[in-house]
Enzyme design. Structure first.
Site, PDB file in Angstrom:
ATOM      1  N   LYS A 121      12.645  58.678  43.004  1.00 26.01           N
ATOM      2  CA  LYS A 121      11.794  59.863  42.826  1.00 26.01           C
ATOM      3  C   LYS A 121      12.651  61.078  42.501  1.00 26.01           C
ATOM      4  O   LYS A 121      13.744  61.245  43.045  1.00 26.01           O
ATOM      5  CB  LYS A 121      11.018  60.102  44.120  1.00 26.01           C
ATOM      6  CG  LYS A 121      10.026  61.271  44.099  1.00 26.01           C
ATOM      7  CD  LYS A 121       9.243  61.307  45.425  1.00 26.01           C
ATOM      8  CE  LYS A 121       8.162  62.377  45.399  1.00 26.01           C
ATOM      9  NZ  LYS A 121       7.357  62.379  46.633  1.00 26.01           N
ATOM     10  N   SER A 147       2.377  60.998  50.770  1.00 26.81           N
ATOM     11  CA  SER A 147       2.862  60.814  49.398  1.00 26.81           C
ATOM     12  C   SER A 147       3.573  59.516  49.073  1.00 26.81           C
ATOM     13  O   SER A 147       3.900  59.292  47.917  1.00 26.81           O
ATOM     14  CB  SER A 147       3.795  61.984  49.034  1.00 26.81           C
ATOM     15  OG  SER A 147       3.045  63.172  48.983  1.00 26.81           O
ATOM     16  N   SER A 177       2.328  62.339  46.127  1.00 25.97           N
ATOM     17  CA  SER A 177       3.132  62.909  45.061  1.00 25.97           C
ATOM     18  C   SER A 177       4.102  61.903  44.431  1.00 25.97           C
ATOM     19  O   SER A 177       4.631  62.183  43.353  1.00 25.97           O
ATOM     20  CB  SER A 177       3.932  64.106  45.589  1.00 25.97           C
ATOM     21  OG  SER A 177       4.792  63.691  46.621  1.00 25.97           O
TER      22      SER A 177
END
Lengths: 485, 487, 95
Positions: A76, A175, A151
């Site tokens: 990420k 997330s 997210s």
């Protein structure tokens, strides 16, 4: 041997150690598939050429004692990676290249893994659909125009689409678990303090945790073992005895007490979710677990408390993005003008909204009524869990109140968007570990997940329960490669 | 200005105002590394060479607290006879400025590490006790340089993150002299403890001065204004004087005083409002979520108490009790740790009274003249001690000693050597002196007779003659005794 | 608690984010919706409850007073938007 990109991490590691495949072949395979999958927009930055040369180097001098020997992994874009652009999905960091590495990713490279690239995410991890990223929406490999969740949307999408064998995300209010649920993958949010936050772009300091996102529970345990370390550079890092989680993974959960919280049966809960939960309870019983009805009385207040605490901390954490030291800067007539223009142009709408909320709830006259109150409610929520953990070993709930929705469906309705996190947020507020495993599909065939919440520092337990249930559920993620022509 | 400096009052027509002053002193903690990062704290380095990723607030960077800074703060609290809080919390003070890279300063708001204490001031008209409200730890900011580039401000973050102790006094001060005494005493205590070097020129010690006025006799506090970042005692006094008069003028004109932050303009000698800080009042304090609460045990504190050296007040008492010094003398000798160290080294084997006089008299005169700290004294303690011994054992007279002292300044020589080289040994042989005096009396019979008839002042003439003829080497006590006998 | 335009303008000043009237109006709407939602907490009596300020039930760990960071000025200034070898450069503050 199945196709490289379809293998689990565990399979890949075994095959590389047995020299059935090389690191170079493996890396090439993921790169090729990634090149065909650009429409998913999972990547913000591809580090392919560097990955290939690292893979070749590994093959020249392989070390099979590593736990991730020559394995290519994308992460990420919230983890600072030395020499590789790290944007947090934001314009304000769109040109930022760190000269340092986050502890969690360093742990991964220390075990022989190779960086493939940085994955898309909601801007500063604020979002539940990966629709707030400066770098555009992410498509879910489940179906066209479906959100992957957020997210960690890019992570979930890349993982489910087999562009990376495993990945790491961050979870502040859900997330990791929500996108895992939406994409039919496994996602673990560890106990607060178990994974170092050093080098991770901070959103809400008392809630953020990095965690593995994987194709199955065994992979998840392996990666968790690698990233969970005590770090002196993070004052909130906890020094506790950490297991060899993957070695000690067991599917024997006979006699374990699993709590079913009645407050999670929310008004207007879709029948499919209700059914999934019921089925999950049956699976757990099949595994020999004992099911106990429990009460977490303050559950309904968790989301409200979260939307005070998280924006408050974020408003302060994001004050450093001022155009002075790094990142995007807009021309200003004077210092204040420069600040205002930089931050208005550099931050997206959702981030600005949350900064404003956070600034307001901390401001003079409102601190007691909002922030302090929310921190007290947080104590009540934690107490609820402490109380039930006297009677049960873990808690079983759905991961999300629905399956993935369409891109654009909820962007104009912030509250509706926030409600995505209703089952996941209490866990972050209490600092507990929780894992989401795919447990079924809805009528449209979109994946749905079940969440197992554990006691603090008791990841082994929830990994075991997840492992046992995963076997019983035997979920198969039906990826049709719709995006590859 | 009133003649009696123990009072500081401002009169206007029918009203007499007193001035109420409180000080917030920012003292840089003496430590090798910064409060929350391991960068160096050395003063005067090249810009931005003592800045870590944490100091510059890069994404993902986190604070880790320096144990030594915590100890320094607690030691200072002990020196202020203050309550040490075993549990304290770090809060974020949020505001934007170019030299504040995080956009917030890590400080302590609700639960500081040190609570209430006291400082005793030795004023000319007696001792005054000044209350300490609290002491807390916080980060210093970097430096903004406005005058190197016409278009821009340049920022140096070397100082960003250095540990500061903020020491807040109660509003107990009333005169500029008390303010001076307070700063000096506070500085002295910290130098004794080694917790802050108190170097105001380098910025290790700065103060924000809170000033308000009220009618003398009133017990209500007036609206106060804060004068920020005053870095010398002289400027503090000038700022207070200007500000107090400004406020009195406003009141006399029937206007209100705005509670605001002001700066002291050292060129114009006046305070003016700081417009840019207007909307910075809402600091939105909240506990820093990157840091856990700070907890120290009783053992931790006790260990530090053992390490505390004798502090000025106790040392002063001991000097008075043990050495029979006057309070005035004792105060001077303990006022700075280096002075007390020097004194204590000198008196290891020489006379206390002489040491006191020579240090507070001759030595201080030289140091003042050459603008030197006692640590850079041209005459070291050992040599001064030797000089004093030479006086005490009669080898030289006090007058000759002064001559030797001057010679010592130029080369820090051993006084014994100077005596030998220049043949300055005083003449103490009674026979020789008697012979000398006999000769003088003989040569000045008329004056001797006048003396015996009552002109007592002439005694000095004879002493003077003895000194002149002996080249200053005659032992003055013996001269006096012999003259008394013979005249 | 309703948030009005004046408050929006005030918060935007505090957070150094500029808002024009159009943006302020939109924010006013969004924030009021969100605050209605947050107000739910008022249903709870929390008078005697201690706030949870740290999940990790331990206290601050100490670091020794050693200088470990070197001169990394190049690294520190590398990402600076306005290039200068020694300093960060920003527009002047208006005093």
């Amino acid at each position: 041997m199945s196709e490289i990109t379809s293998q689990t991490l565990t399979e890949l590691v075994k095959n590389i150690k047995q020299k059935k495949i090389s690191s170079e072949e493996t890396t090439k395979a993921f790169i090729e598939r990634g090149d065909k999958s650009k429409i998913l927009n999972s990547y913000i930055t591809e580090d392919y050429s560097s990955a290939l040369s690292k893979a070749k180097n590994f093959d020249n001098k392989p070390n099979f004692d590593f736990k991730l020997p020559g394995i290519p992994i994308a992460v990420k874009d919230l983890f600072c990676t030395n020499g590789v652009k790290t944007t947090a999905g934001s314009k304000i960091l769109s040109n930022f290249v760190p000269t340092y590495e986050s502890t969690v990713t360093q742990n991964i490279w220390n075990e022989g893994a190779i960086l493939l690239g940085k994955l898309n995410c909601d801007e500063f991890a604020m979002g539940s659909s990966n629709e707030t990223s400066f770098f555009g929406n992410v498509q879910s490999p489940i179906h066209k125009n479906l959100v992957p969740g957020g997210s960690s949307g890019g992570s979930a999408s890349a993982l489910a689409a087999n562009l990376t064998p495993i990945t790491i995300g961050t979870d502040t209010g859900g997330s990791i678990r929500q996108p895992a649920s939406f994409t039919g993958t496994v996602g673990l949010k560890p106990t607060y303090g178990s994974c170092s936050r050093y080098g991770i772009v901070a959103f809400a300091s008392s809630l953020d945790q990095a965690g593995p996102m994987s194709k199955d529970v065994k992979d998840c345990a392996l990666l968790y073992e690698i990233i969970s370390t005590y770090d002196e550079k993070d004052s909130t890092s906890i020094d506790f005895k950490r297991n060899k989680y993957s070695n000690e993974l067991s599917n024997d959960i006979k006699g374990k007490k699993i709590g079913i919280p009645k407050e999670y049966r929310v008004d207007g809960m879709p029948k499919e979710i209700e059914d999934l939960w019921t089925k999950g309870i049956e699976y757990a019983k099949d595994c020999g677990a004992e099911i106990i009805e429990i009460s977490l009385p303050h559950t309904n207040y968790a989301l409200s408390a979260y939307y005070i605490v998280a924006p408050a901390e974020a408003s302060s954490n994001l004050a450093r993005y001022d155009g002075v030291k790094y990142g995007f800067r807009s021309k200003g007539e004077n210092l204040i003008d420069m600040y205002e223009k930089t931050r208005s142009e550099g931050f997206g709408a959702e981030v600005q909204r949350r900064i404003m909320i956070g600034t307001y709830v901390l401001s003079s006259g409102y601190y007691d009524a909002y922030y302090l109150k929310a921190q007290k409610v947080r104590r009540l929520i934690k107490n609820d869990f402490d109380e039930v953990y006297k009677k049960v070993d873990a808690i079983l709930t759905p991961s999300t109140p629905s399956s993935a929705f369409k891109i654009g469906e909820k962007t104009n309705d912030p509250i509706s968007m926030y409600l995505n996190d209703i089952f996941t947020v209490p866990v972050n507020l209490a600092g507990l570990p929780a894992i989401s495993i795919p447990a079924g599909v809805d009528a449209k065939g979109y994946p749905l997940g079940l969440q197992i919440i554990g006691k603090a520092f008791d990841e082994q337990n929830i990994l075991d329960i997840a492992y046992a249930m995963e076997e019983k559920i035997a979920f198969k993620n039906k990826i049709t490669d719709w995006w590859i022509k | 200005m009133p003649k009696d400096k123990s009072e500081y009052l401002i009169s206007r027509d029918n009203n007499i105002y007193e001035v109420v002053i409180g000080l917030e002193v920012h003292a840089q903690v003496t430590s090798n590394s910064k409060l929350f990062s391991s960068s160096s704290t050395t003063f005067g380095s090249e810009p931005n060479t003592q800045v870590s990723l944490v100091d510059a607030a890069f994404p993902g960077m986190l604070p880790v607290i320096n144990e030594f800074c915590v100890k320094q703060a607690i030691k200072t609290g002990i020196g202020l006879k203050a309550q040490i809080n075993k549990r304290s919390v770090f809060d974020r003070k949020n505001y934007f400025y170019a030299d504040l890279p995080q956009g917030y300063q890590i400080s302590q708001f609700k639960y500081p590490i040190v609570g209430e204490g006291t400082i005793i001031l030795d004023m000319p008209n007696g001792q005054k006790e000044v209350g300490i409200e609290r002491l807390h730890l916080e980060q210093d900011a970097g430096k903004s340089i406005h005058d190197m580039d016409p278009q821009n401000t340049l920022v140096d973050l070397n100082r960003s993150g250095v540990a500061l102790m903020e020491i807040v006094s109660k509003p107990d001060l009333r005169t500029p002299d008390e303010v001076s005494a307070y700063i000096k005493k506070l500085r002295s205590i910290m130098r004794y403890l080694g917790t802050c070097d108190g170097n105001m020129q380098e910025g290790s010690l700065r103060a924000d001065v809170n000033v308000s006025v009220r009618i003398k006799g009133s017990d209500k506090f007036g609206t106060r204004c804060e004068i920020k970042n005053v870095n010398s005692i002289k400027f503090m006094q000038m700022a207070i004087n200007y500000e107090a008069n400004r406020q009195v003028d406003l009141i006399e004109e029937g206007k209100t005083i705005n509670q605001e932050t002001r700066l002291f303009d050292t060129k114009k000698n006046e305070t003016r409002s700081m417009r840019s800080k207007e909307d910075a009042h809402d600091y939105r304090y909240f506990p820093d979520p990157d840091l856990l609460p700070l907890e120290v045990t009783d053992e931790f504190i006790e260990k530090l108490k053992i390490d505390i050296p004798e502090l000025p007040d106790d040392k002063k008492k001991r000097f008075i009790d043990k050495f029979k010094l006057s309070p005035y003398e004792a105060t001077i000798l303990v006022s700075d740790i280096e002075t007390s160290k020097y004194f204590e080294e000198v008196i290891v084997n020489s006379d206390v009274k002489l040491a006191t006089n020579w240090i507070t008299g001759e030595l201080f005169a030289v140091l003042n003249d050459k603008n030197l700290e006692i640590t850079k004294s041209p005459i070291n303690a050992k040599n001064l001690s030797k000089l004093i011994n030479l006086i005490k054992n009669g080898t030289i007279s006090g007058k000759i000693a002064k001559t030797i002292f001057e010679l010592m300044i130029d080369g820090d020589k051993d006084p014994q050597k100077i005596v030998e080289e220049k043949g300055l040994k005083q003449e103490s042989d009674p026979k020789a002196l008697e012979a000398l005096i006999d000769k003088i009396i003989n040569d000045n019979r008329e004056k001797a007779i006048e003396y015996k008839q009552g002109k007592v002042k002439l005694f000095g003439f004879f002493v003077g003659q003895a000194m002149k003829i002996s080249g200053g080497k005659a032992n003055p006590q013996l001269i006096n005794e012999i003259l008394k006998k013979k005249l | 608690m309703t948030i009005n335009l004046k408050t929006i303008k005030h918060i935007s000043k505090l957070s150094r984010i500029s808002v024009d009237d159009k943006k302020a109006k939109k924010l006013e709407g969004d924030l009021n919706l969100i605050f209605e939602f947050i107000e739910k907490l008022n249903e709870l009596d929390t008078d005697k409850i201690e706030p949870l300020t740290s999940i990790a039930e331990t206290t601050l760990k100490f670091r020794t007073d050693e200088v470990k960071s070197k001169d990394i000025r190049n690294q520190i200034l590398k990402n600076s938007p306005e290039k200068n070898e020694d300093f960060f450069v920003v527009p002047k503050v208006v005093e």
